[in-house]
Motif scaffolding. Sequence first.
Motif, mmCIF file in Angstrom:
data_model
loop_
_atom_site.group_PDB
_atom_site.id
_atom_site.type_symbol
_atom_site.label_atom_id
_atom_site.label_comp_id
_atom_site.label_asym_id
_atom_site.label_seq_id
_atom_site.Cartn_x
_atom_site.Cartn_y
_atom_site.Cartn_z
ATOM 1 N N ALA A 49 101.925 38.006 48.577
ATOM 2 C CA ALA A 49 101.302 37.326 47.441
ATOM 3 C C ALA A 49 102.368 37.041 46.400
ATOM 4 O O ALA A 49 103.351 37.779 46.291
ATOM 5 C CB ALA A 49 100.186 38.175 46.830
ATOM 6 N N ALA A 50 102.163 35.978 45.640
ATOM 7 C CA ALA A 50 103.089 35.614 44.575
ATOM 8 C C ALA A 50 102.300 35.076 43.403
ATOM 9 O O ALA A 50 101.169 34.588 43.557
ATOM 10 C CB ALA A 50 104.108 34.592 45.067
ATOM 11 N N ILE A 51 102.911 35.163 42.222
ATOM 12 C CA ILE A 51 102.260 34.682 41.005
ATOM 13 C C ILE A 51 103.308 34.085 40.086
ATOM 14 O O ILE A 51 104.386 34.651 39.887
ATOM 15 C CB ILE A 51 101.476 35.825 40.315
ATOM 16 N N THR A 52 103.013 32.909 39.539
ATOM 17 C CA THR A 52 103.932 32.258 38.623
ATOM 18 C C THR A 52 103.758 32.816 37.206
ATOM 19 O O THR A 52 102.800 33.550 36.915
ATOM 20 C CB THR A 52 103.690 30.748 38.590
ATOM 21 N N SER A 62 96.286 36.395 55.753
ATOM 22 C CA SER A 62 95.851 37.692 56.266
ATOM 23 C C SER A 62 95.342 38.642 55.182
ATOM 24 O O SER A 62 94.673 39.633 55.496
ATOM 25 C CB SER A 62 96.987 38.364 57.035
ATOM 26 N N VAL A 63 95.645 38.341 53.911
ATOM 27 C CA VAL A 63 95.237 39.259 52.837
ATOM 28 C C VAL A 63 94.261 38.607 51.860
ATOM 29 O O VAL A 63 93.775 39.287 50.942
ATOM 30 C CB VAL A 63 96.450 39.815 52.059
ATOM 31 N N LYS A 64 93.964 37.342 52.032
ATOM 32 C CA LYS A 64 93.043 36.657 51.119
ATOM 33 C C LYS A 64 91.695 37.362 51.106
ATOM 34 O O LYS A 64 91.142 37.704 52.148
ATOM 35 C CB LYS A 64 92.880 35.194 51.533
ATOM 36 N N GLY A 65 91.181 37.556 49.907
ATOM 37 C CA GLY A 65 89.897 38.220 49.757
ATOM 38 C C GLY A 65 89.982 39.735 49.723
ATOM 39 O O GLY A 65 88.998 40.405 49.399
ATOM 40 N N ASN A 83 92.718 46.217 48.680
ATOM 41 C CA ASN A 83 91.434 46.795 49.071
ATOM 42 C C ASN A 83 91.173 46.528 50.552
ATOM 43 O O ASN A 83 91.822 45.670 51.162
ATOM 44 C CB ASN A 83 90.307 46.195 48.233
ATOM 45 N N SER A 84 90.235 47.262 51.098
ATOM 46 C CA SER A 84 89.846 47.087 52.510
ATOM 47 C C SER A 84 91.075 47.081 53.417
ATOM 48 O O SER A 84 91.229 46.209 54.277
ATOM 49 C CB SER A 84 89.045 45.784 52.685
ATOM 50 N N LEU A 85 91.930 48.047 53.219
ATOM 51 C CA LEU A 85 93.190 48.090 53.962
ATOM 52 C C LEU A 85 92.951 48.306 55.446
ATOM 53 O O LEU A 85 92.017 49.024 55.859
ATOM 54 C CB LEU A 85 94.095 49.181 53.393
ATOM 55 N N LYS A 86 93.810 47.679 56.233
ATOM 56 C CA LYS A 86 93.737 47.752 57.690
ATOM 57 C C LYS A 86 95.034 48.345 58.238
ATOM 58 O O LYS A 86 96.083 48.252 57.581
ATOM 59 C CB LYS A 86 93.551 46.347 58.268
ATOM 60 N N PRO A 87 94.984 48.898 59.434
ATOM 61 C CA PRO A 87 96.230 49.438 60.012
ATOM 62 C C PRO A 87 97.343 48.395 60.084
ATOM 63 O O PRO A 87 98.525 48.742 59.923
ATOM 64 C CB PRO A 87 95.784 49.883 61.412
ATOM 65 N N GLU A 88 96.985 47.146 60.272
ATOM 66 C CA GLU A 88 98.014 46.103 60.351
ATOM 67 C C GLU A 88 98.651 45.785 59.005
ATOM 68 O O GLU A 88 99.608 45.002 58.943
ATOM 69 C CB GLU A 88 97.444 44.821 60.976
#
Length: 122
Positions: A49-52, A62-65, A83-88
């Motif tokens: 993710a990035a932010i200006t 893969s991480v949206k939402g 949030n809702s972290l996954k093993p991947e």
Amino acid sequence: QVQLVESGGGLVQPGGSLRLSCAASGSIFSIYHMGWYRQAPGKQRELVAAITSGGITNYADSVKGRFTISRDNAKNMVYLQMNSLKPEDTAVYYCNLYGSSRSIPQKKYDYWGQGTQVTVSS
């Protein structure tokens, strides 16, 4: 020079949450954008993710939402709420800053933190 220090990584169970923080310090002249990358074993580093400076965000599909990036311009801090972290999602997460230092204000560089490990496992 510009220094980036990450914190907040650790071990979490699938479905859990973590919040990463990154503090930028040193002879910062300007910051164009900040963000988070990650690198899993045997894989290339990828943008998470990035932010200006104006608050425009960009996320990997893969991480949206699930992940939210935010920034405190006054403190030169960037955060990643996961949030809702996954093993991947297991990887070393690196803070990134694209900007310039007071020593060479006209030249923009990518600066990197040392990385923080995030492990998602039961």
